[in-house]
Scaffold this motif. Structure first.
Motif, PDB file in Angstrom:
ATOM      1  N   MET A   1      39.818  49.344  32.909  1.00  0.00           N
ATOM      2  CA  MET A   1      39.378  48.297  33.875  1.00  0.00           C
ATOM      3  C   MET A   1      38.138  47.332  32.991  1.00  0.00           C
ATOM      4  O   MET A   1      37.338  48.102  32.482  1.00  0.00           O
ATOM      5  N   SER A   2      38.179  46.230  33.354  1.00  0.00           N
ATOM      6  CA  SER A   2      36.955  45.464  32.683  1.00  0.00           C
ATOM      7  C   SER A   2      35.723  45.744  33.255  1.00  0.00           C
ATOM      8  O   SER A   2      35.398  46.220  34.547  1.00  0.00           O
ATOM      9  N   GLU A   3      34.686  45.351  32.671  1.00  0.00           N
ATOM     10  CA  GLU A   3      33.504  45.792  33.174  1.00  0.00           C
ATOM     11  C   GLU A   3      32.968  45.022  34.124  1.00  0.00           C
ATOM     12  O   GLU A   3      32.367  45.768  35.259  1.00  0.00           O
ATOM     13  N   MET A   4      33.482  43.955  34.268  1.00  0.00           N
ATOM     14  CA  MET A   4      33.215  42.900  35.658  1.00  0.00           C
ATOM     15  C   MET A   4      33.917  43.723  36.694  1.00  0.00           C
ATOM     16  O   MET A   4      33.403  43.800  37.856  1.00  0.00           O
ATOM     17  N   ASN A   5      35.019  44.125  36.717  1.00  0.00           N
ATOM     18  CA  ASN A   5      35.730  44.623  37.572  1.00  0.00           C
ATOM     19  C   ASN A   5      35.159  45.987  38.235  1.00  0.00           C
ATOM     20  O   ASN A   5      35.233  46.351  39.547  1.00  0.00           O
ATOM     21  N   ALA A   6      34.754  46.626  37.336  1.00  0.00           N
ATOM     22  CA  ALA A   6      34.128  47.959  37.664  1.00  0.00           C
ATOM     23  C   ALA A   6      32.951  47.673  38.422  1.00  0.00           C
ATOM     24  O   ALA A   6      32.740  48.736  39.293  1.00  0.00           O
ATOM     25  N   LEU A   7      32.448  46.782  38.559  1.00  0.00           N
ATOM     26  CA  LEU A   7      31.120  46.315  39.308  1.00  0.00           C
ATOM     27  C   LEU A   7      31.530  45.809  40.703  1.00  0.00           C
ATOM     28  O   LEU A   7      30.478  45.697  41.628  1.00  0.00           O
ATOM     29  N   LEU A   8      32.587  45.436  40.983  1.00  0.00           N
ATOM     30  CA  LEU A   8      32.923  45.072  42.151  1.00  0.00           C
ATOM     31  C   LEU A   8      32.976  45.899  43.220  1.00  0.00           C
ATOM     32  O   LEU A   8      33.252  46.991  43.120  1.00  0.00           O
ATOM     33  N   GLU A   9      32.049  45.406  44.555  1.00  0.00           N
ATOM     34  CA  GLU A   9      32.041  46.407  45.781  1.00  0.00           C
ATOM     35  C   GLU A   9      32.601  45.434  46.831  1.00  0.00           C
ATOM     36  O   GLU A   9      32.585  44.359  46.852  1.00  0.00           O
ATOM     37  N   PRO A  10      32.837  46.325  47.789  1.00  0.00           N
ATOM     38  CA  PRO A  10      33.356  45.816  49.157  1.00  0.00           C
ATOM     39  C   PRO A  10      32.139  44.608  49.526  1.00  0.00           C
ATOM     40  O   PRO A  10      31.096  44.993  49.465  1.00  0.00           O
ATOM     41  N   GLY A  11      32.928  43.399  49.906  1.00  0.00           N
ATOM     42  CA  GLY A  11      31.910  42.534  50.435  1.00  0.00           C
ATOM     43  C   GLY A  11      31.673  41.259  49.504  1.00  0.00           C
ATOM     44  O   GLY A  11      31.266  40.176  49.937  1.00  0.00           O
ATOM     45  N   MET A  12      31.972  41.741  48.303  1.00  0.00           N
ATOM     46  CA  MET A  12      31.646  40.628  47.244  1.00  0.00           C
ATOM     47  C   MET A  12      32.701  39.636  47.149  1.00  0.00           C
ATOM     48  O   MET A  12      34.092  39.896  47.862  1.00  0.00           O
ATOM     49  N   PHE A  13      32.404  38.361  46.915  1.00  0.00           N
ATOM     50  CA  PHE A  13      33.309  37.443  46.826  1.00  0.00           C
ATOM     51  C   PHE A  13      34.106  37.147  45.340  1.00  0.00           C
ATOM     52  O   PHE A  13      33.056  36.954  44.554  1.00  0.00           O
ATOM     53  N   VAL A  14      35.068  36.915  45.245  1.00  0.00           N
ATOM     54  CA  VAL A  14      35.697  36.466  43.955  1.00  0.00           C
ATOM     55  C   VAL A  14      37.037  35.504  43.936  1.00  0.00           C
ATOM     56  O   VAL A  14      37.393  34.952  44.988  1.00  0.00           O
ATOM     57  N   LEU A  47      45.340  44.472  43.462  1.00  0.00           N
ATOM     58  CA  LEU A  47      45.407  44.057  42.446  1.00  0.00           C
ATOM     59  C   LEU A  47      45.059  45.119  41.197  1.00  0.00           C
ATOM     60  O   LEU A  47      44.365  46.044  41.582  1.00  0.00           O
ATOM     61  N   ASP A  48      45.963  45.137  40.123  1.00  0.00           N
ATOM     62  CA  ASP A  48      45.377  46.195  39.105  1.00  0.00           C
ATOM     63  C   ASP A  48      44.555  45.749  38.323  1.00  0.00           C
ATOM     64  O   ASP A  48      44.670  44.747  37.542  1.00  0.00           O
ATOM     65  N   ALA A  49      43.440  46.223  38.290  1.00  0.00           N
ATOM     66  CA  ALA A  49      42.123  45.957  37.608  1.00  0.00           C
ATOM     67  C   ALA A  49      42.389  46.145  36.191  1.00  0.00           C
ATOM     68  O   ALA A  49      41.551  45.309  35.176  1.00  0.00           O
ATOM     69  N   THR A  50      43.115  46.817  35.578  1.00  0.00           N
ATOM     70  CA  THR A  50      43.601  46.910  34.277  1.00  0.00           C
ATOM     71  C   THR A  50      44.413  45.702  33.653  1.00  0.00           C
ATOM     72  O   THR A  50      44.443  45.446  32.380  1.00  0.00           O
ATOM     73  N   ARG A  51      44.837  44.795  34.556  1.00  0.00           N
ATOM     74  CA  ARG A  51      45.785  43.726  34.071  1.00  0.00           C
ATOM     75  C   ARG A  51      45.109  42.276  34.264  1.00  0.00           C
ATOM     76  O   ARG A  51      45.641  41.291  33.978  1.00  0.00           O
ATOM     77  N   ILE A  52      44.041  42.308  35.323  1.00  0.00           N
ATOM     78  CA  ILE A  52      43.327  40.877  35.555  1.00  0.00           C
ATOM     79  C   ILE A  52      41.859  41.311  35.716  1.00  0.00           C
ATOM     80  O   ILE A  52      41.434  42.261  36.125  1.00  0.00           O
ATOM     81  N   ALA A  53      41.153  40.053  35.179  1.00  0.00           N
ATOM     82  CA  ALA A  53      39.685  40.303  35.438  1.00  0.00           C
ATOM     83  C   ALA A  53      39.390  39.084  36.424  1.00  0.00           C
ATOM     84  O   ALA A  53      39.880  38.015  36.280  1.00  0.00           O
ATOM     85  N   LEU A  54      38.766  39.585  37.736  1.00  0.00           N
ATOM     86  CA  LEU A  54      38.396  38.828  38.541  1.00  0.00           C
ATOM     87  C   LEU A  54      37.105  38.117  38.445  1.00  0.00           C
ATOM     88  O   LEU A  54      36.189  38.569  37.773  1.00  0.00           O
ATOM     89  N   ASP A  55      36.975  36.690  38.813  1.00  0.00           N
ATOM     90  CA  ASP A  55      35.642  35.974  38.572  1.00  0.00           C
ATOM     91  C   ASP A  55      34.682  36.211  39.865  1.00  0.00           C
ATOM     92  O   ASP A  55      35.080  35.719  40.966  1.00  0.00           O
ATOM     93  N   ARG A  56      33.565  36.811  39.823  1.00  0.00           N
ATOM     94  CA  ARG A  56      32.689  36.743  40.691  1.00  0.00           C
ATOM     95  C   ARG A  56      31.939  35.822  41.158  1.00  0.00           C
ATOM     96  O   ARG A  56      31.605  35.168  40.194  1.00  0.00           O
TER      97      ARG A  56
END
Length: 61
Positions: A1-14, A47-56
């Motif tokens: 998982m990317s570092e950014m994805n690991a920090l995502l929590e419910p309620g955050m917008f991406v 989404l599989d967090a190992t395959r995509i990096a979401l933008d917060r």
């Protein structure tokens, strides 16, 4: 998982940079490299967090 994805929590917008037409999404859950996001134009997507990096999006909160 990317570092950014690991920090995502419910309620955050991406955004999914590979699917910009989905629009803004709100994180529903982030469990074991699976991120569930409810996108405005696509609905709920798991989404599989190992395959995509979401933008917060910081300006939405």
């Amino acid at each position: 998982m990317s570092e950014m994805n690991a920090l995502l929590e419910p309620g955050m917008f991406v955004r999914n940079p590979s699917q910009p037409e989905w629009g803004v999404g709100q994180v529903q859950s982030n469990i074991n490299s699976r991120i569930t996001v409810n996108f405005e134009n696509e609905g709920k997507v798991v989404l599989d967090a190992t395959r995509i990096a979401l933008d917060r999006l910081f300006d939405m909160e």
